[in-house]
Design an enzyme around this catalytic site. Structure first.
Site, PDB file in Angstrom:
ATOM      1  N   LYS A  51       0.803  -1.237   0.000  1.00 44.08           N
ATOM      2  CA  LYS A  51       0.000   0.000   0.000  1.00 44.08           C
ATOM      3  C   LYS A  51       0.831   1.281   0.000  1.00 44.08           C
ATOM      4  O   LYS A  51       0.418   2.311   0.524  1.00 44.08           O
ATOM      5  CB  LYS A  51      -1.001   0.039   1.177  1.00 44.08           C
ATOM      6  N   HIS A 112       7.093  -7.705  -2.214  1.00 37.82           N
ATOM      7  CA  HIS A 112       6.952  -7.027  -0.918  1.00 37.82           C
ATOM      8  C   HIS A 112       7.995  -7.557   0.072  1.00 37.82           C
ATOM      9  O   HIS A 112       7.954  -7.232   1.252  1.00 37.82           O
ATOM     10  CB  HIS A 112       5.548  -7.247  -0.338  1.00 37.82           C
ATOM     11  N   SER A 142      -4.149   3.011   4.467  1.00 41.45           N
ATOM     12  CA  SER A 142      -4.420   2.324   3.205  1.00 41.45           C
ATOM     13  C   SER A 142      -4.476   0.807   3.430  1.00 41.45           C
ATOM     14  O   SER A 142      -5.332   0.117   2.871  1.00 41.45           O
ATOM     15  CB  SER A 142      -3.346   2.701   2.185  1.00 41.45           C
TER      16      SER A 142
HETATM   17  P1  A3P Z   1      -5.112   4.698  -0.847  1.00 41.85           P
HETATM   18  O1  A3P Z   1      -5.651   3.469  -0.206  1.00 41.85           O
HETATM   19  O2  A3P Z   1      -4.580   5.683   0.143  1.00 41.85           O
HETATM   20  O3  A3P Z   1      -6.056   5.342  -1.799  1.00 41.85           O
HETATM   21  P2  A3P Z   1      -0.254  -0.341  -3.618  1.00 41.85           P
HETATM   22  O4  A3P Z   1      -0.324  -0.302  -5.092  1.00 41.85           O
HETATM   23  O5  A3P Z   1       1.144  -0.374  -3.086  1.00 41.85           O
HETATM   24  O6  A3P Z   1      -1.106  -1.422  -3.085  1.00 41.85           O
HETATM   25  O7  A3P Z   1      -0.815   1.043  -3.053  1.00 41.85           O
HETATM   26  C1  A3P Z   1      -2.176   1.356  -3.167  1.00 41.85           C
HETATM   27  C2  A3P Z   1      -2.359   2.806  -2.811  1.00 41.85           C
HETATM   28  O8  A3P Z   1      -1.839   3.623  -3.886  1.00 41.85           O
HETATM   29  C3  A3P Z   1      -3.829   3.188  -2.662  1.00 41.85           C
HETATM   30  O9  A3P Z   1      -3.835   4.262  -1.717  1.00 41.85           O
HETATM   31  C4  A3P Z   1      -4.145   3.668  -4.072  1.00 41.85           C
HETATM   32  O10 A3P Z   1      -5.286   4.478  -4.164  1.00 41.85           O
HETATM   33  C5  A3P Z   1      -2.886   4.456  -4.381  1.00 41.85           C
HETATM   34  N1  A3P Z   1      -2.683   4.683  -5.831  1.00 41.85           N
HETATM   35  C6  A3P Z   1      -2.725   3.791  -6.820  1.00 41.85           C
HETATM   36  N2  A3P Z   1      -2.552   4.402  -8.007  1.00 41.85           N
HETATM   37  C7  A3P Z   1      -2.400   5.720  -7.746  1.00 41.85           C
HETATM   38  C8  A3P Z   1      -2.205   6.881  -8.572  1.00 41.85           C
HETATM   39  N3  A3P Z   1      -2.137   6.801  -9.889  1.00 41.85           N
HETATM   40  N4  A3P Z   1      -2.097   8.074  -7.935  1.00 41.85           N
HETATM   41  C9  A3P Z   1      -2.157   8.173  -6.595  1.00 41.85           C
HETATM   42  N5  A3P Z   1      -2.347   7.114  -5.778  1.00 41.85           N
HETATM   43  C10 A3P Z   1      -2.468   5.891  -6.352  1.00 41.85           C
END
Ligand code: A3P
Length: 299
Positions: A51, A112, A142
């Site tokens: 996240k 991860h 998140s």
């Molecule tokens: P939130 O839950 O705060 O919205 P991962 O890919 O490591 O699992 O992380 C997911 C987080 O990155 C989520 O955060 C998601 O919304 C955010 N995320 C994914 N794509 C994004 C983008 N293009 N711009 C900003 N945040 C993004």
């Protein structure tokens, strides 16, 4: 525990200690094979604590490798365009290692795993490694929402309990503090590009250009602009090939919360009480010790 049993009780799950790191049982059982994986020198590893902006980074890198060609980057779901190294069939249709066998280098590989568990082949072959980190308060928020979507792990419990769980470093893939510190301390020796989620939010074009240079690519301004536009939160949220909506509901149930949830810096302020924030900050300071990673949006 067999895959059959796991299917019949989808949320049954326990963590197994692998060299001091708690890994999910279904990942731990294949860990020797993962360790033995030898990448091609052209493969790119994208590592993170869950996240932290992994999916965003993967999408940017895939688009950079494909010259910002939107259609080409919609050739398959992001989970097929980038292999999740340690993934088992519990969370993916096929193991990360099996998907890798079907892909041609240069391959995008996500992990991860903390730095000390990354297969040695990545270092021996001098692969490019991008680590994406996000301030811990937004990371825990998140994770809290993701755990409610994630049907392969036990019920999430309350926010208070989840916060303790995070602070105690009991989460899968280990303690957040050690995770970010490990890659930070190894960044020079292992030529790791240490990327901050908050920097991407502040100036995505600047960070996309830095990533492009790290990857030894040279793309036109027009292509760079396209990559930035096509990897915005809104574009990715609405793109089924990037937003995880193709997953079956028994893996990720997005009825209540979406994978692309908010994509903001500082959303923690809507979740932490003042007391929780104060306790967290103090604990964070202790846990980080002398390692000074320039995280932002902490206050
Ligand atoms: P939130 O839950 O705060 O919205 P991962 O890919 O490591 O699992 O992380 C997911 C987080 O990155 C989520 O955060 C998601 O919304 C955010 N995320 C994914 N794509 C994004 C983008 N293009 N711009 C900003 N945040 C993004």
């Amino acid at each position: 525990m067999s895959d059959q049993q796991l299917t019949s009780d989808a949320r049954a799950y326990h963590l197994i200690d692998v060299n001091g790191i708690p890994l999910a049982d279904h990942i731990a059982k294949d860990f020797e094979d993962v360790s033995a994986f030898c990448p091609d020198p052209s493969d790119v590893l994208i590592a993170s604590f869950p996240k932290s902006g992994t999916t965003w980074t993967v999408e940017v890198v895939d688009q950079l490798f494909h010259n910002g060609d939107a259609e080409l980057c919609k050739r398959a779901p992001i989970t097929t365009r980038c292999a999740f190294l340690e993934a088992s069939t519990r969370i993916r249709e096929e193991k990360g290692l099996d998907l890798l066998k079907r892909m041609d280098p240069p391959r995008l590989i996500k992990t991860h795993l903390p730095l000390q568990l990354v297969p040695q082949g990545f270092f021996q072959n001098k692969c490019k490694i991008i680590y994406v980190a996000r301030n811990p308060k937004d990371t825990v928020v998140s994770n809290f929402y993701f755990e409610q979507i994630n049907m392969t792990t036990p019920e999430t419990g309350t926010w208070e309990a989840f916060l303790d769980y995070f602070m105690n470093g009991e989460m899968e893939w280990g303690c957040w503090y050690d995770h970010v510190k490990g890659y930070w301390e190894g960044r020079e020796k292992c030529n790791i590009f240490y990327l901050f989620y908050e920097d991407m939010k502040e100036d995505p074009r600047r960070e996309v250009v830095r990533l492009m240079k790290y990857l030894d690519l040279s793309l036109s301004d027009e292509v760079i602009d396209r990559v930035v536009a096509q990897t915005s939160f809104k574009e990715m949220r609405d793109n089924p090939m990037a937003n995880y909506s193709v997953f079956p509901k028994d893996i990720y149930d997005t009825s209540n919360f979406k994978f692309m949830r908010k994509g903001l810096v500082g959303d923690w302020q809507n979740h932490f009480t003042a007391e929780q924030a104060a306790t967290f900050d103090l604990d964070c300071q202790k846990r980080m010790g002398p390692v000074d990673i320039p995280f932002r949006a902490l206050l």
